[in-house]
Scaffold this motif. Structure first.
Motif, mmCIF file in Angstrom:
data_model
loop_
_atom_site.group_PDB
_atom_site.id
_atom_site.type_symbol
_atom_site.label_atom_id
_atom_site.label_comp_id
_atom_site.label_asym_id
_atom_site.label_seq_id
_atom_site.Cartn_x
_atom_site.Cartn_y
_atom_site.Cartn_z
ATOM 1 N N GLY A 39 0.801 -1.216 0.000
ATOM 2 C CA GLY A 39 0.000 0.000 0.000
ATOM 3 C C GLY A 39 0.835 1.268 0.000
ATOM 4 N N GLY A 40 2.153 1.130 0.102
ATOM 5 C CA GLY A 40 3.083 2.260 0.073
ATOM 6 C C GLY A 40 4.496 1.733 -0.077
ATOM 7 N N ILE A 72 -2.606 3.834 -14.851
ATOM 8 C CA ILE A 72 -1.539 3.750 -13.845
ATOM 9 C C ILE A 72 -0.597 4.908 -14.145
ATOM 10 C CG2 ILE A 72 0.360 2.397 -12.885
ATOM 11 C CD1 ILE A 72 -1.083 -0.132 -13.915
ATOM 12 N N THR A 73 -0.574 5.888 -13.263
ATOM 13 C CA THR A 73 0.225 7.084 -13.508
ATOM 14 C C THR A 73 0.609 7.724 -12.181
ATOM 15 O OG1 THR A 73 0.284 9.159 -14.745
ATOM 16 C CG2 THR A 73 -1.791 8.601 -13.669
ATOM 17 N N PHE A 74 1.478 8.725 -12.230
ATOM 18 C CA PHE A 74 1.813 9.496 -11.033
ATOM 19 C C PHE A 74 0.862 10.680 -10.899
ATOM 20 C CE2 PHE A 74 6.096 7.548 -11.457
ATOM 21 C CZ PHE A 74 6.204 7.046 -10.175
ATOM 22 N N ASP A 75 0.560 11.029 -9.670
ATOM 23 C CA ASP A 75 -0.266 12.190 -9.377
ATOM 24 C C ASP A 75 0.540 13.457 -9.692
ATOM 25 O OD1 ASP A 75 -2.361 13.747 -8.519
ATOM 26 O OD2 ASP A 75 -2.262 13.117 -6.415
ATOM 27 N N VAL A 76 -0.168 14.546 -9.947
ATOM 28 C CA VAL A 76 0.462 15.853 -10.177
ATOM 29 C C VAL A 76 1.300 16.200 -8.948
ATOM 30 C CG1 VAL A 76 0.009 18.309 -10.504
ATOM 31 C CG2 VAL A 76 -1.410 16.609 -11.673
ATOM 32 N N GLY A 77 2.516 16.694 -9.181
ATOM 33 C CA GLY A 77 3.398 17.088 -8.085
ATOM 34 C C GLY A 77 4.349 15.997 -7.631
ATOM 35 N N SER A 78 4.233 14.803 -8.202
ATOM 36 C CA SER A 78 5.168 13.724 -7.841
ATOM 37 C C SER A 78 6.555 14.032 -8.396
ATOM 38 C CB SER A 78 4.676 12.387 -8.402
ATOM 39 O OG SER A 78 3.460 12.000 -7.783
ATOM 40 N N SER A 79 7.575 13.585 -7.698
ATOM 41 C CA SER A 79 8.959 13.865 -8.077
ATOM 42 C C SER A 79 9.294 13.284 -9.446
ATOM 43 C CB SER A 79 9.904 13.269 -7.028
ATOM 44 O OG SER A 79 11.244 13.375 -7.472
ATOM 45 N N VAL A 119 1.367 7.152 -6.698
ATOM 46 C CA VAL A 119 0.895 6.424 -7.872
ATOM 47 C C VAL A 119 -0.628 6.376 -7.800
ATOM 48 C CG1 VAL A 119 0.862 4.193 -9.056
ATOM 49 C CG2 VAL A 119 2.987 5.026 -8.053
ATOM 50 N N LEU A 120 -1.273 6.663 -8.925
ATOM 51 C CA LEU A 120 -2.726 6.584 -9.023
ATOM 52 C C LEU A 120 -3.095 5.413 -9.921
ATOM 53 C CD1 LEU A 120 -3.570 10.354 -9.677
ATOM 54 C CD2 LEU A 120 -3.496 9.157 -7.481
ATOM 55 N N ILE A 121 -3.871 4.475 -9.382
ATOM 56 C CA ILE A 121 -4.378 3.346 -10.168
ATOM 57 C C ILE A 121 -5.881 3.559 -10.340
ATOM 58 C CG2 ILE A 121 -4.640 0.843 -10.315
ATOM 59 C CD1 ILE A 121 -2.284 0.628 -8.317
ATOM 60 N N THR A 122 -6.310 3.737 -11.590
ATOM 61 C CA THR A 122 -7.719 3.982 -11.889
ATOM 62 C C THR A 122 -8.354 2.678 -12.360
ATOM 63 O OG1 THR A 122 -7.081 6.197 -12.607
ATOM 64 C CG2 THR A 122 -9.289 5.467 -13.181
ATOM 65 N N ARG A 132 -4.644 5.095 -4.352
ATOM 66 C CA ARG A 132 -3.425 5.911 -4.216
ATOM 67 C C ARG A 132 -2.372 5.138 -3.436
ATOM 68 N NH1 ARG A 132 -7.608 9.300 -4.660
ATOM 69 N NH2 ARG A 132 -7.272 11.325 -5.670
ATOM 70 N N ILE A 133 -1.144 5.143 -3.971
ATOM 71 C CA ILE A 133 -0.019 4.483 -3.311
ATOM 72 C C ILE A 133 1.085 5.508 -3.114
ATOM 73 C CG2 ILE A 133 1.697 2.648 -3.477
ATOM 74 C CD1 ILE A 133 -0.360 1.099 -5.137
ATOM 75 N N SER A 134 1.408 5.786 -1.854
ATOM 76 C CA SER A 134 2.444 6.779 -1.534
ATOM 77 C C SER A 134 3.837 6.189 -1.742
ATOM 78 C CB SER A 134 2.305 7.230 -0.084
ATOM 79 O OG SER A 134 1.085 7.906 0.094
ATOM 80 N N ILE A 135 4.703 6.999 -2.337
ATOM 81 C CA ILE A 135 6.094 6.611 -2.589
ATOM 82 C C ILE A 135 6.990 7.645 -1.901
ATOM 83 C CG2 ILE A 135 7.804 6.050 -4.352
ATOM 84 C CD1 ILE A 135 5.260 4.394 -4.664
ATOM 85 N N HIS A 136 8.022 7.153 -1.187
ATOM 86 C CA HIS A 136 8.958 8.060 -0.516
ATOM 87 C C HIS A 136 10.372 7.493 -0.580
ATOM 88 C CE1 HIS A 136 10.610 10.941 2.316
ATOM 89 N NE2 HIS A 136 11.184 9.933 2.925
#
Length: 195
Positions: A39-40, A72-79, A119-122, A132-136
């Motif tokens: 989940g992250g 499957i894409t990154f949300d706006v503002g992702s690095s 990451v956004l999975i639609t 939504r999957i948080s990446i850090h």
């Protein structure tokens, strides 16, 4: 009651003359649920100039009926230091309990500091159409990622290596794990190890 699956029952009608007429009813209800695991993702500290170990995200349909993944894409503002790799062709269908689909996240450590994204999975999952999957991760210096005793690290090869020993020390075993482990002294013009 469960959100989907096969349902059987009976509906009884009154014919208006006091006679009950039972009618058997059967329904197959689609209710796809998306499980994305993990989940992250936390890449931890990654030395500047290195790529972090690839991390996979696996998607499974744990509901009833077909699940369709449409994005499957990154949300706006992702690095920009994060990339998606091996994304399946979309749209992709996953039958209930019929396996899984995976994709990979890559972190390239370019600029010192935190690296964050989502990451956004639609999909057409009935509980949540956007998962939504948080990446850090953190881009760190060579000194932070490869601390060495009595030595300066060199990280240019993608691994921790000894760049040089501090004055008065050397590295007889050529092992970067223990750094420059021996003090040195000169006795009669000869280099001697001091235990």
């Amino acid at each position: 009651a469960p959100a989907g699956g096969s349902f059987d029952g009976t509906v009884t009608f009154d014919d208006g003359n006091g006679t009950a007429i039972p009618v058997a009813v059967h329904a197959d209800v689609d209710a796809p649920f998306l499980d994305a695991s993990p989940g992250g993702i936390d890449f931890g500290g990654v030395v500047q100039g290195w790529d972090a170990l690839l991390q996979s995200i696996t998607m499974t349909n744990i509901g009833f009926g077909d699940l369709t993944i449409t994005g499957i894409t990154f949300d706006v503002g992702s690095s920009q230091e994060l990339q998606l790799v091996d994304v399946p062709g979309l749209p992709a269908k996953l039958g209930a309990g019929s396996g899984s689909i995976s994709f990979t996240v890559l972190m390239q450590a370019i600029n010192i500091g935190p690296v964050d994204g989502t990451v956004l999975i639609t999909s057409d999952a009935i509980d949540n159409p956007i998962t939504r999957i948080s990446i850090h991760g953190d881009v760190i210096t060579c000194d932070q990622g490869c601390p060495m005793s009595n030595a300066t690290p060199n990280c240019s090869s993608g691994t921790c290596q000894i760049g040089g020993c501090n004055p008065g020390f050397h590295d007889p075993d050529q092992n970067p794990v223990d750094g420059c482990e021996c003090s040195e002294d000169f006795v009669n013009g000869q280099l001697q190890d001091i235990p």
